[in-house]
Design a protein around this motif. Structure first.
Motif, PDB file in Angstrom:
ATOM      1  N   TYR A  62       0.937  -1.166  -0.037  1.00 12.49           N
ATOM      2  CA  TYR A  62      -0.104  -0.088   0.128  1.00 12.49           C
ATOM      3  C   TYR A  62       0.908   1.244  -0.072  1.00 12.49           C
ATOM      4  O   TYR A  62       1.911   1.221   0.428  1.00 12.49           O
ATOM      5  CB  TYR A  62      -0.973   0.182   1.177  1.00 12.49           C
ATOM      6  N   SER A  63       0.306   2.125  -0.564  1.00  9.38           N
ATOM      7  CA  SER A  63       0.779   3.595  -0.554  1.00  9.38           C
ATOM      8  C   SER A  63      -0.117   4.623  -0.203  1.00  9.38           C
ATOM      9  O   SER A  63      -1.335   4.671  -0.837  1.00  9.38           O
ATOM     10  CB  SER A  63       1.365   4.063  -1.888  1.00  9.38           C
ATOM     11  N   PHE A  64      -0.145   5.283   0.699  1.00 10.53           N
ATOM     12  CA  PHE A  64      -0.982   6.126   1.227  1.00 10.53           C
ATOM     13  C   PHE A  64      -0.546   7.718   0.971  1.00 10.53           C
ATOM     14  O   PHE A  64       0.423   8.066   1.650  1.00 10.53           O
ATOM     15  CB  PHE A  64      -1.392   6.211   2.640  1.00 10.53           C
ATOM     16  N   LYS A  65      -1.195   8.502   0.064  1.00 12.85           N
ATOM     17  CA  LYS A  65      -0.623   9.788  -0.302  1.00 12.85           C
ATOM     18  C   LYS A  65      -1.507  10.907   0.060  1.00 12.85           C
ATOM     19  O   LYS A  65      -2.815  10.679   0.106  1.00 12.85           O
ATOM     20  CB  LYS A  65      -0.436   9.858  -1.687  1.00 12.85           C
ATOM     21  N   SER A  66      -1.249  12.037   0.588  1.00 13.39           N
ATOM     22  CA  SER A  66      -2.114  13.226   0.810  1.00 13.39           C
ATOM     23  C   SER A  66      -2.277  14.037  -0.154  1.00 13.39           C
ATOM     24  O   SER A  66      -1.707  13.971  -1.447  1.00 13.39           O
ATOM     25  CB  SER A  66      -1.317  13.967   1.943  1.00 13.39           C
ATOM     26  N   ALA A  67      -3.313  14.803  -0.326  1.00 12.57           N
ATOM     27  CA  ALA A  67      -3.741  15.427  -1.545  1.00 12.57           C
ATOM     28  C   ALA A  67      -3.359  16.694  -0.906  1.00 12.57           C
ATOM     29  O   ALA A  67      -3.772  17.354   0.174  1.00 12.57           O
ATOM     30  CB  ALA A  67      -5.238  15.332  -1.779  1.00 12.57           C
ATOM     31  N   SER A  68      -3.345  17.708  -1.937  1.00 16.54           N
ATOM     32  CA  SER A  68      -3.230  19.136  -1.763  1.00 16.54           C
ATOM     33  C   SER A  68      -4.400  19.873  -1.777  1.00 16.54           C
ATOM     34  O   SER A  68      -5.221  19.478  -2.509  1.00 16.54           O
ATOM     35  CB  SER A  68      -2.125  19.907  -2.506  1.00 16.54           C
ATOM     36  N   SER A  69      -4.638  20.735  -0.953  1.00 19.44           N
ATOM     37  CA  SER A  69      -6.042  21.541  -1.221  1.00 19.44           C
ATOM     38  C   SER A  69      -5.634  22.785  -1.584  1.00 19.44           C
ATOM     39  O   SER A  69      -4.973  23.554  -0.732  1.00 19.44           O
ATOM     40  CB  SER A  69      -6.878  21.446   0.101  1.00 19.44           C
ATOM     41  N   TRP A 127      -9.711  20.316   9.229  1.00 16.48           N
ATOM     42  CA  TRP A 127      -9.648  19.201   9.930  1.00 16.48           C
ATOM     43  C   TRP A 127      -9.640  17.769   9.357  1.00 16.48           C
ATOM     44  O   TRP A 127     -10.426  17.075  10.018  1.00 16.48           O
ATOM     45  CB  TRP A 127     -10.473  19.358  11.503  1.00 16.48           C
ATOM     46  N   ASP A 128      -9.446  17.710   8.121  1.00 21.26           N
ATOM     47  CA  ASP A 128      -9.282  16.333   7.330  1.00 21.26           C
ATOM     48  C   ASP A 128      -8.312  16.382   6.752  1.00 21.26           C
ATOM     49  O   ASP A 128      -7.352  17.225   6.470  1.00 21.26           O
ATOM     50  CB  ASP A 128     -10.633  16.218   6.592  1.00 21.26           C
ATOM     51  N   ILE A 129      -7.988  15.347   6.113  1.00 23.85           N
ATOM     52  CA  ILE A 129      -6.786  14.800   5.157  1.00 23.85           C
ATOM     53  C   ILE A 129      -7.527  14.359   3.956  1.00 23.85           C
ATOM     54  O   ILE A 129      -8.314  13.515   3.905  1.00 23.85           O
ATOM     55  CB  ILE A 129      -5.913  13.772   5.761  1.00 23.85           C
ATOM     56  N   ASP A 130      -7.093  14.891   2.884  1.00 24.28           N
ATOM     57  CA  ASP A 130      -7.584  14.367   1.545  1.00 24.28           C
ATOM     58  C   ASP A 130      -6.419  13.496   0.919  1.00 24.28           C
ATOM     59  O   ASP A 130      -5.637  14.027   1.129  1.00 24.28           O
ATOM     60  CB  ASP A 130      -7.891  15.568   0.288  1.00 24.28           C
ATOM     61  N   TYR A 131      -6.822  12.341   0.487  1.00 22.84           N
ATOM     62  CA  TYR A 131      -5.864  11.117   0.151  1.00 22.84           C
ATOM     63  C   TYR A 131      -6.260  10.435  -1.008  1.00 22.84           C
ATOM     64  O   TYR A 131      -7.337  10.423  -1.520  1.00 22.84           O
ATOM     65  CB  TYR A 131      -5.953  10.325   1.600  1.00 22.84           C
ATOM     66  N   GLN A 132      -5.145   9.778  -1.433  1.00 15.83           N
ATOM     67  CA  GLN A 132      -5.248   8.660  -2.135  1.00 15.83           C
ATOM     68  C   GLN A 132      -4.533   7.437  -1.947  1.00 15.83           C
ATOM     69  O   GLN A 132      -3.358   7.766  -1.383  1.00 15.83           O
ATOM     70  CB  GLN A 132      -4.633   8.895  -3.737  1.00 15.83           C
ATOM     71  N   LEU A 133      -5.493   6.521  -1.772  1.00 23.50           N
ATOM     72  CA  LEU A 133      -4.823   5.057  -1.207  1.00 23.50           C
ATOM     73  C   LEU A 133      -4.702   4.104  -2.466  1.00 23.50           C
ATOM     74  O   LEU A 133      -5.571   3.876  -3.309  1.00 23.50           O
ATOM     75  CB  LEU A 133      -5.674   4.375  -0.260  1.00 23.50           C
TER      76      LEU A 133
END
Length: 167
Positions: A62-69, A127-133
């Motif tokens: 797995y690879s968990f990536k954050s997203a920029s907003s 207060w959240d993380i936008d992500y791609q798993l």
């Protein structure tokens, strides 16, 4: 003789390509717990096995990536930044898929606090993380050998509050 061998290879390749293969989807990613050095999230993956025999899962990567907003006056736009991997890992031998059934597979994802602090800009806004798993389920198919089921899932994780951590 080589033409006959090529025809046999093509025939086998076509049959294997037409054969039903296991299918998977991420059904949920949610907060699991807090430890002294990280937060753990749990991805629930549903895997359907079309075969009448159980199939072993060799490993899960797995690879968990954050997203920029990027905040705008009227809307918020999200773009995944491929260089902001916040967690990755490998889970060896997580079990088997049930025969002719759907199996739920749990994939724990640990995110160190040090990474979360570097995401403070994104977290501070909502207060959240936008992500791609991104997941790769490696299964051992009879005759074919190891086969990877690639999955990608985008979402938004709400960070836990003090009340949810100690409830």
């Amino acid at each position: 003789m080589s033409q006959l061998l090529d025809k046999a290879k093509n025939f086998v390749t076509e049959k294997i390509n037409d054969m039903a293969k296991p299918e998977a989807s991420v059904t949920d990613v949610d907060f699991k717990r807090v430890s002294k050095d990280s937060m753990e999230y749990l991805a629930k993956v549903s895997v359907r096995n079309p075969y009448s025999t159980p199939i072993p899962i060799c490993e899960i990567n797995y690879s968990f990536k954050s997203a920029s907003s990027i905040a705008h006056k009227d809307a918020v736009f999200f773009c995944v930044d491929g260089e902001r991997e916040i967690a990755s890992g490998r889970i060896p031998d997580p079990g088997s898929l049930k025969a002719k059934d759907t199996t739920m597979v749990d994939v724990p994802v640990r995110v160190p606090y040090s990474i979360l602090m570097s995401l403070a800009k994104d977290i501070g806004a909502d207060w959240d993380i936008d992500y791609q798993l991104d997941l790769g389920l490696v299964i051992d198919l009879p005759v074919i050998g190891n086969f990877t089921i690639p999955l990608s899932y985008k979402g938004e994780l709400k960070l836990p509050t003090l009340s949810t951590m100690f409830a």
